[in-house]
Write an enzyme that holds these catalytic residues in place. Structure first.
Site, short mmCIF file in Angstrom:
data_model
loop_
_atom_site.label_atom_id
_atom_site.label_comp_id
_atom_site.label_asym_id
_atom_site.label_seq_id
_atom_site.Cartn_x
_atom_site.Cartn_y
_atom_site.Cartn_z
N CYS A 259 63.64 2.00 62.60
CA CYS A 259 63.32 2.53 63.92
C CYS A 259 62.74 1.39 64.77
CB CYS A 259 62.29 3.66 63.82
SG CYS A 259 61.91 4.43 65.42
N GLU B 258 66.25 7.50 54.05
CA GLU B 258 65.59 8.46 53.19
C GLU B 258 65.84 9.88 53.67
OE1 GLU B 258 61.78 5.49 52.63
OE2 GLU B 258 61.49 7.51 53.36
N SER C 267 62.78 15.98 66.42
CA SER C 267 61.48 15.43 66.82
C SER C 267 61.67 14.11 67.55
CB SER C 267 60.62 15.21 65.57
OG SER C 267 59.42 14.56 65.91
N CYS D 291 53.31 4.39 61.25
CA CYS D 291 54.53 4.92 60.63
C CYS D 291 55.22 3.85 59.79
CB CYS D 291 55.46 5.41 61.74
SG CYS D 291 57.11 5.83 61.15
N CYS E 107 57.65 9.67 56.20
CA CYS E 107 58.73 8.98 56.90
C CYS E 107 58.75 7.48 56.63
CB CYS E 107 58.48 9.28 58.38
SG CYS E 107 59.29 8.30 59.59
N GLY F 226 63.75 7.06 61.90
CA GLY F 226 64.44 6.85 63.16
C GLY F 226 64.03 7.78 64.28
N GLU F 227 64.40 7.38 65.48
CA GLU F 227 64.13 8.16 66.67
C GLU F 227 65.43 8.86 67.09
OE1 GLU F 227 61.89 9.45 68.58
OE2 GLU F 227 63.40 10.02 70.03
N CYS G 27 64.66 17.27 55.46
CA CYS G 27 64.18 16.34 56.48
C CYS G 27 65.11 15.14 56.48
CB CYS G 27 62.74 15.93 56.15
SG CYS G 27 62.07 14.73 57.31
N CYS H 104 55.79 2.55 66.10
CA CYS H 104 54.52 3.28 66.02
C CYS H 104 53.70 2.69 64.86
CB CYS H 104 54.78 4.77 65.81
SG CYS H 104 55.84 5.45 67.11
N ASN I 127 49.54 10.32 56.55
CA ASN I 127 50.00 9.78 55.28
C ASN I 127 49.69 8.29 55.30
OD1 ASN I 127 51.39 10.94 53.05
ND2 ASN I 127 52.91 11.74 54.50
N1 SAH Z 1 60.98 9.37 65.51
C1 SAH Z 1 60.70 10.74 65.62
C2 SAH Z 1 60.98 11.53 64.37
C3 SAH Z 1 60.67 10.92 63.04
S1 SAH Z 1 58.99 10.78 62.63
C4 SAH Z 1 59.26 10.94 66.06
O1 SAH Z 1 58.51 10.00 66.03
O2 SAH Z 1 58.93 12.05 66.46
C5 SAH Z 1 58.48 12.44 62.27
C6 SAH Z 1 57.01 12.69 62.51
O3 SAH Z 1 56.20 12.05 61.51
C7 SAH Z 1 56.50 12.18 63.84
O4 SAH Z 1 55.66 13.12 64.46
C8 SAH Z 1 55.72 10.96 63.43
O5 SAH Z 1 54.78 10.59 64.40
C9 SAH Z 1 55.12 11.41 62.14
N2 SAH Z 1 54.61 10.33 61.28
C10 SAH Z 1 55.08 9.10 61.14
N3 SAH Z 1 54.35 8.40 60.25
C11 SAH Z 1 53.38 9.22 59.82
C12 SAH Z 1 52.31 9.09 58.90
N4 SAH Z 1 52.09 7.95 58.25
N5 SAH Z 1 51.50 10.15 58.70
C13 SAH Z 1 51.72 11.32 59.35
N6 SAH Z 1 52.72 11.51 60.23
C14 SAH Z 1 53.55 10.47 60.47
FE1 SF4 Z 2 57.57 6.14 65.75
FE2 SF4 Z 2 59.10 8.16 64.84
FE3 SF4 Z 2 60.06 5.67 64.92
FE4 SF4 Z 2 58.19 6.28 63.17
S1 SF4 Z 2 60.24 7.10 63.22
S2 SF4 Z 2 58.26 4.43 64.48
S3 SF4 Z 2 56.96 7.74 64.31
S4 SF4 Z 2 59.45 6.89 66.66
#
Ligand code: SAH
Ligand code: SF4
Length: 358
Positions: free
Chosen positions: A116, A96, A205, A123, A347, A173-174, A109, A120, A304
């Site tokens: 990923c 996406e 990020s 997410c 995301c 993704g990370e 973005c 988390c 979200n």
């Molecule tokens: N993997 C990286 C970058 C992608 S996620 C990271 O985790 O930093 C980008 C941001 O969106 C991160 O800060 C993540 O924690 C946040 N994020 C993921 N899911 C979310 C959600 N459901 N609501 C708000 N922020 C979210």
């Molecule tokens: Fe965690 Fe970022 Fe991966 Fe989502 S995209 S699982 S927030 S590391």
């Protein structure tokens, strides 16, 4: 170099294009022409590269597809300011990319992986698991896709002016788990003889992969760094971000501190505001204590909601109280406005919904 159709032209470095042309007995100046078609003119097809001989275009096309992204779902938010595309990749992985338009900014973005592996809990991407790393070209192509689209809607603007003003690697993704491709992509985006995008307008990020934060510190890059913190105690953070078990706060925060001291650059800490989970007065106080004196900015983002996680976004009152504690501790902070909720712009959310509805 062997013809390698799994790599698109966007995957090739300038020197690799030069080497390919040399091997084919073509004049080397063609590399510069190709590079300009790709990154200055943003050609959408080989046919558009009119100053290249047709046989060369055909040969290039047979060896390397121009791009690898096919838009599958294209959604515009009801207010018209957020556009989200679900791209299909040749191996059927999906990613996406989101464009957020503001008065004076257009922020892309972009994703760095299909899925990923970090898991988390809150997410949508994490809930869907990991498919594969993106190539550098697939990362770059997402940005160029929107640049091209924006130029089409503003045809009078000169091609030397970027329509995309900011890039955030905050899609699926990370980024630091795909470090080499990420760095190649960053380099290609800011190449002065190519797209020439300002590194200071790019933000990466990370969930907190400490060795990679240390490595990134050594790059002395102008690219901005954001770290997903979300909790200020190990117990809570590990329950939300499993990576915290591997790199707990006592190693993460010193790595962040070292980054700011060595690069003299501010770090952003991201914090998804989740009702009753990490928006408590105790967490606010713990956060203030944890990052005291660190050159940083705290970015608060109301959660979200996603299918796989029961939490809700914090209320306005709770966000205000949380911010008051940070203000008292003189911690710069801001509240990010949520964009595109109606098009699942968070995301990994569009893929989640698309696959559910199939
Ligand atoms: N993997 C990286 C970058 C992608 S996620 C990271 O985790 O930093 C980008 C941001 O969106 C991160 O800060 C993540 O924690 C946040 N994020 C993921 N899911 C979310 C959600 N459901 N609501 C708000 N922020 C979210
Ligand atoms: Fe965690 Fe970022 Fe991966 Fe989502 S995209 S699982 S927030 S590391």
């Amino acid at each position: 170099m062997n013809a390698d159709s799994s790599r698109s032209l966007y995957d090739l470095k300038f020197a690799e294009i030069q080497a390919l042309l040399k091997e084919w007995g073509e004049p080397v100046f063609r590399a510069k022409q190709i590079w300009e078609w790709l990154y200055v003119q943003l050609a959408a097809s080989y046919d558009a590269m009119t100053n290249l001989p047709k046989p060369l275009r055909d040969r290039l096309g047979a060896a390397h597809p121009l791009g690898r992204l096919t838009p599958r779902i294209d959604l515009l938010s009801s207010d018209g300011w957020t556009r989200k595309i679900l791209f299909a990749l040749p191996d059927r992985a999906q990613i996406e990319t989101v464009l957020m338009e503001y008065d004076t900014r257009n922020t892309v973005c972009a994703s760095t992986q299909a899925g990923c592996a970090m898991g988390c809990t809150f997410c949508a991407t994490g809930q869907g698991g990991f498919q594969r790393n993106l190539t550098s070209g697939e990362i770059v192509e997402q940005v160029l896709f929107f640049e091209r689209e924006l130029r089409l809607t503003n045809p009078q603007s000169p091609t030397t002016n970027h329509q995309v003003t900011n890039v955030v690697l905050m899609g699926m993704g990370e980024p630091f788990a795909n470090y080499t491709a990420l760095l190649d992509a960053l380099k290609r985006l800011s190449d002065p003889i190519g797209y020439n995008f300002g590194a200071r307008r790019i933000t990466v990020s990370t969930v907190g992969l400490v060795p990679m934060i240390e490595r990134f510190t050594q790059e002395r890059s102008q690219v901005n760094l954001a770290v997903s913190l979300h909790a200020a105690t190990n117990e809570l953070r590990a329950s939300m971000l499993p990576i915290n078990r591997r790199y707990p706060l006592e190693v993460l925060i010193p790595a962040c501190r070292a980054y700011t001291e060595i690069t003299r650059r501010r770090i952003s800490f991201e914090w998804a505001m989740i009702e009753g989970v990490n928006d408590t007065p105790a967490q606010a106080r713990a956060l203030a204590q944890l990052i005291k004196g660190l050159l940083c900015h705290v970015n608060l983002i109301p959660l979200n909601p996603t299918h796989g996680y029961g939490g809700a976004a914090s209320t306005r009152e709770r966000i205000a109280a949380f911010r008051a504690t940070l203000d008292e501790a003189r911690l710069p902070n801001s509240l990010r406005v949520r964009r595109g909720i109606d098009i699942h712009a968070g995301c990994g959310q569009l893929r989640q919904v698309a696959n559910r509805e199939r």
